[in-house]
Design a protein around this motif. Structure first.
Motif, PDB file in Angstrom:
ATOM      1  N   HIS A 180       0.830  -1.205   0.000  1.00  0.00           N
ATOM      2  CA  HIS A 180       0.000   0.000   0.000  1.00  0.00           C
ATOM      3  C   HIS A 180       0.869   1.261   0.000  1.00  0.00           C
ATOM      4  O   HIS A 180       0.558   2.244  -0.689  1.00  0.00           O
ATOM      5  CB  HIS A 180      -0.915   0.003   1.229  1.00  0.00           C
ATOM      6  CG  HIS A 180      -2.076  -0.937   1.126  1.00  0.00           C
ATOM      7  ND1 HIS A 180      -3.188  -0.652   0.366  1.00  0.00           N
ATOM      8  CD2 HIS A 180      -2.300  -2.155   1.693  1.00  0.00           C
ATOM      9  CE1 HIS A 180      -4.057  -1.655   0.468  1.00  0.00           C
ATOM     10  NE2 HIS A 180      -3.533  -2.575   1.266  1.00  0.00           N
ATOM     11  N   PHE A 181       1.935   1.218   0.771  1.00  0.00           N
ATOM     12  CA  PHE A 181       2.860   2.349   0.832  1.00  0.00           C
ATOM     13  C   PHE A 181       3.502   2.594  -0.529  1.00  0.00           C
ATOM     14  O   PHE A 181       3.590   3.732  -1.002  1.00  0.00           O
ATOM     15  CB  PHE A 181       3.925   2.055   1.893  1.00  0.00           C
ATOM     16  CG  PHE A 181       4.798   3.225   2.249  1.00  0.00           C
ATOM     17  CD1 PHE A 181       4.315   4.522   2.201  1.00  0.00           C
ATOM     18  CD2 PHE A 181       6.111   3.013   2.643  1.00  0.00           C
ATOM     19  CE1 PHE A 181       5.121   5.598   2.541  1.00  0.00           C
ATOM     20  CE2 PHE A 181       6.924   4.084   2.987  1.00  0.00           C
ATOM     21  CZ  PHE A 181       6.433   5.375   2.931  1.00  0.00           C
ATOM     22  N   TRP A 232       0.217   6.964   4.544  1.00  0.00           N
ATOM     23  CA  TRP A 232       0.791   5.612   4.562  1.00  0.00           C
ATOM     24  C   TRP A 232       2.182   5.617   5.185  1.00  0.00           C
ATOM     25  O   TRP A 232       2.621   4.622   5.757  1.00  0.00           O
ATOM     26  CB  TRP A 232       0.821   5.018   3.150  1.00  0.00           C
ATOM     27  CG  TRP A 232      -0.490   4.385   2.815  1.00  0.00           C
ATOM     28  CD1 TRP A 232      -1.440   4.852   1.963  1.00  0.00           C
ATOM     29  CD2 TRP A 232      -1.014   3.178   3.386  1.00  0.00           C
ATOM     30  NE1 TRP A 232      -2.529   4.013   1.957  1.00  0.00           N
ATOM     31  CE2 TRP A 232      -2.295   2.966   2.819  1.00  0.00           C
ATOM     32  CE3 TRP A 232      -0.549   2.246   4.311  1.00  0.00           C
ATOM     33  CZ2 TRP A 232      -3.091   1.880   3.154  1.00  0.00           C
ATOM     34  CZ3 TRP A 232      -1.342   1.161   4.640  1.00  0.00           C
ATOM     35  CH2 TRP A 232      -2.594   0.983   4.060  1.00  0.00           C
ATOM     36  N   GLY A 262      -4.826   5.133   5.836  1.00  0.00           N
ATOM     37  CA  GLY A 262      -3.977   5.422   4.682  1.00  0.00           C
ATOM     38  C   GLY A 262      -4.716   5.952   3.467  1.00  0.00           C
ATOM     39  O   GLY A 262      -4.235   6.856   2.779  1.00  0.00           O
TER      40      GLY A 262
END
Length: 424
Positions: A180-181, A232, A262
């Motif tokens: 996700h980051f 994030w 996030g």
């Protein structure tokens, strides 16, 4: 004194052409500051003219109606009187001057300004053509650097996501957060390219007056990607702290809270910002960072940076305590040491350098701000992929294991084919 005077379009254009090269390096969105100033003054003057046209003048009274001459607004006057105005008050463009510009109302209309604008209103010192060309070359170089940076980061991040997704043994909560980051960095890089393509690809477009749905959507997407990137980053810090608090025991129940923070918080923030701009400040392409409504975006970013910095200090303190504790085994101490090194490498990723510029006005330290946010920021995604994936011992071991397995499989297949040919 003669006949009616026409708006000095050529004079205003000359002022703008002289001022814009200097302003380009003085503010976040400097090109339009002069244009927007005169647009606001013109709008106010036209409103006065409109209201006067709806109120009939007393019979027999002669005079000059309110007029916008392209630089100043001249209020209505009876014949035989005069009015004086000062030079436009634009910071870093005109020097402060006590000289007043006068115009008389005659029977044939307004007289010419005396003294003329170009004599009364002295411009601030402007660099030579060589300085302007040097600045132009500087920004071209800057764009090349951050384009290379974002391209490198996008390639590295996509490869890292592919590695985490392909190998089953790498599927875990920690790596899911990393993916996700990585995605937030990909969105940020893509948003920069989209924004440049929409806003600056066509030099014939007047960027100051452009106010299309496409350009507003590009800016909104860019702001969302920046917010998602910061949040994030915050999730990574929160997860690192959670690992220490739970003694390296991850809990998959937290993943949905992390996703909500996030992606959800940035989406909510951008929606509030878009509605606010539509209702109260719906002009231009929403990329004027001098607007007060910019704080709708800036405040959550500062909050994320501040919380992340506190987490960083707390994580460093917890790691120091655990490493010094005699009750911790050698293996655990090695894990803590690896986390300590990772945390120290994460300092530039925690947005610490943004704190230096966050509370300063946008026109302070423009060159340094551009360098940190564009050039160094463009390589941040590559650094993240390098730190979390390519230099990760677990990832390297899994790649080596699968590479060895593939080599053994290929050798086995070659041996089987050779055996079949020999027996045939």
């Amino acid at each position: 004194m003669g006949g009616p005077w026409q708006p000095p379009g050529t004079c205003l254009l000359l002022v703008l052409l002289l001022a814009l090269p200097m302003l380009r390096v003085r503010a976040t969105h400097p090109d339009c500051s002069v244009v927007l100033y005169f647009q606001e003054q013109e709008a106010e003057c036209l409103e006065i003219i409109r209201s006067e046209s709806q109120t009939p003048a007393p019979p027999g009274q002669q005079g000059c109606l309110t007029e916008w001459d392209g630089v100043s607004c001249w209020s209505a006057l009876p014949v035989g009187q005069s009015r004086a105005v000062a030079c436009p008050e634009i910071l870093h463009v005109f020097k402060k001057s006590k000289v007043l510009i006068r115009r008389n109302c005659t029977e044939s209309g307004w007289s010419f300004p005396s003294p003329p604008y170009y004599n009364a209103c002295e411009l601030e010192a402007i660099g030579s053509n060589n300085d302007t060309e040097a600045k132009k070359g500087y920004f071209v170089t800057m764009k090349v650097l951050y384009t290379c940076g974002y391209s490198t980061s996008l390639a590295a991040l996509l490869l890292a996501i592919g590695i985490f997704s392909c190998f089953r043994k790498l599927h875990c909560t920690r790596n899911s957060i990393h993916i996700h980051f990585f995605t937030s960095f990909i969105l940020r890089g893509a948003a920069v390219f989209i924004k440049d393509a929409v806003l600056f690809s066509d030099e014939s477009i007047d960027h100051c007056t452009m106010s299309t749905v496409n350009c507003k959507a590009a800016i909104a997407f860019f702001q969302y990607s920046v917010l998602a990137n910061f949040y994030w980053l915050l999730v990574e810090g929160m997860y690192l702290q959670t690992l220490l608090l739970l003694t390296f025991t991850s809990d998959k129940r937290y993943i949905w809270w992390y996703i909500l923070i996030g992606w959800g918080v940035p989406m909510l923030t951008v929606c509030v910002w878009v509605v606010t701009r539509l209702q109260y400040d719906n002009h231009g392409c929403w990329d004027d960072y001098t607007s007060l409504y910019w704080w709708v975006i800036k405040a959550p970013i500062l909050l994320a940076i501040f919380v992340n910095f506190l987490i960083f200090l707390n994580v460093t303190r917890m790691l120091a305590q655990k490493i010094r504790s005699p009750d911790i085994s050698k293996n655990y101490k090695q894990q803590y040491m690896r986390l300590t090194k990772s945390t120290l490498l994460l300092i530039p990723l925690f947005g610490v350098h943004y704190v230096v510029f966050a509370l300063f006005p946008e026109h302070i330290g423009v060159d340094a701000r551009l360098y940190f946010e564009l050039v160094l920021g463009s390589y941040q995604g590559f650094l993240v992929a390098l730190l979390y994936c390519f230099l990760n011992g677990e990832v390297q071991a899994e790649i080596k294991r699968n590479w060895g397995k593939w080599q053994s499989s290929m050798e086995s297949n070659v041996f089987n084919l050779a055996t079949q040919d020999f027996t045939a």
